[in-house]
Design an enzyme around this catalytic site. Sequence first.
Site, PDB file in Angstrom:
ATOM      1  N   PRO A  51     -35.059  84.915  31.637  1.00  0.00           N
ATOM      2  CA  PRO A  51     -36.336  85.515  32.039  1.00  0.00           C
ATOM      3  C   PRO A  51     -37.529  84.845  31.361  1.00  0.00           C
ATOM      4  CG  PRO A  51     -34.725  87.172  31.366  1.00  0.00           C
ATOM      5  CD  PRO A  51     -34.192  85.844  30.964  1.00  0.00           C
ATOM      6  N   GLU A  52     -38.295  84.123  32.141  1.00  0.00           N
ATOM      7  CA  GLU A  52     -39.557  83.561  31.688  1.00  0.00           C
ATOM      8  C   GLU A  52     -40.670  84.350  32.387  1.00  0.00           C
ATOM      9  OE1 GLU A  52     -39.567  79.234  31.883  1.00  0.00           O
ATOM     10  OE2 GLU A  52     -37.388  79.196  31.890  1.00  0.00           O
TER      11      GLU A  52
ATOM     12  N   ARG B   1     -25.653  88.927  25.971  1.00  0.00           N
ATOM     13  CA  ARG B   1     -25.581  88.259  24.670  1.00  0.00           C
ATOM     14  C   ARG B   1     -26.269  89.015  23.532  1.00  0.00           C
ATOM     15  NH1 ARG B   1     -26.790  82.048  25.999  1.00  0.00           N
ATOM     16  NH2 ARG B   1     -26.394  81.810  23.796  1.00  0.00           N
TER      17      ARG B   1
END
Length: 284
Positions: free
Chosen positions: A2-3, A121
């Site tokens: 996600p940018e 993660r």
Amino acid sequence: MPELPEVETVKTGLQSLIVGHTISSVDILNPGSFMGKKSQIVGSKVVSISRRGKSLNILLDNGMNIYTHLRMTGQLVYRSAEINFAAGHPNDSMVNDLPDRSTRVIIHFGDNSKLFFNDQRKFGWMKVLTNQELVNQPFLLSMGPEPLADGFIAYDFKSTLKNRKKANIKSILLDQKVVAGVGNIYADEVLFATGIHPTRPLSSVSSKDWSRIKNSLIEILNLSISLGGSTDRNYVDAKGQKGSYLQFAKVFRREGQECLVCGNTIKKIRVAGRGTHVCTVCQS
DNA sequence: CACTTGACCTGTCCGC
DNA sequence: TGCGGACAGGTCAAGT
């Protein structure tokens, strides 16, 4: 990952899905993913959703905030009380019934709908903060300008970077203190669009180059937002849908394929510790 | 201070 | 088939 365009897409989705909803309870499945007391948010109503860089904030009507960063594999997926399965993706393991093994936090609303914070993660987080604590977050205080905000075209990179000459252009674009919201995908795409090799030292980036970079950033980020962002591996929006920008990417994940401009083979190299995609003919 | 590298995690993929 | 290791990349801490 996600940018800016992906977080913007999540923000837009959440605005239509959870604003006005009252939090009835919170399940914390992984304590490391949630900082603060859930008692400070239970019973409160969602007022608004905002984005700064790659971070997201959920403002509540009691003055508390749920400040959130998805980092690499975070997802914020909303499910109404009726629909737990995402419709139309029967064979898609990424868009499944929730919770799944990556679910770290579940926010329950009064109408029995839920917001799932999934994060394979465990790098992402949710922080419960007062308004004062929020504005004093060091990460926010040091963050560079928003590339899609009014006035960005006048932003003077050269003066911001006057003490930095040795760094390569890619690590500069990835630095959230220099400009907010750019990550690996869009850094590679902008550098291709502007014909600049990712390892170019800052000292060789001209004012004209910076002007091209700014225009290209705005154009590429807006295009990606219009396509729901990029799904490389994990990213989905607030409804669990993937983004389709990568179909239009010129270099990212195209190593070994032909450059769409010159036909040369796109290479993958390592810059600033990141996998970096480059056409050595178009970029110098 | 500028800059680089490793740590944080988990899942996937590749070679043996 | 199983197994080890490399890899994915946002941010921060520790190192040079």
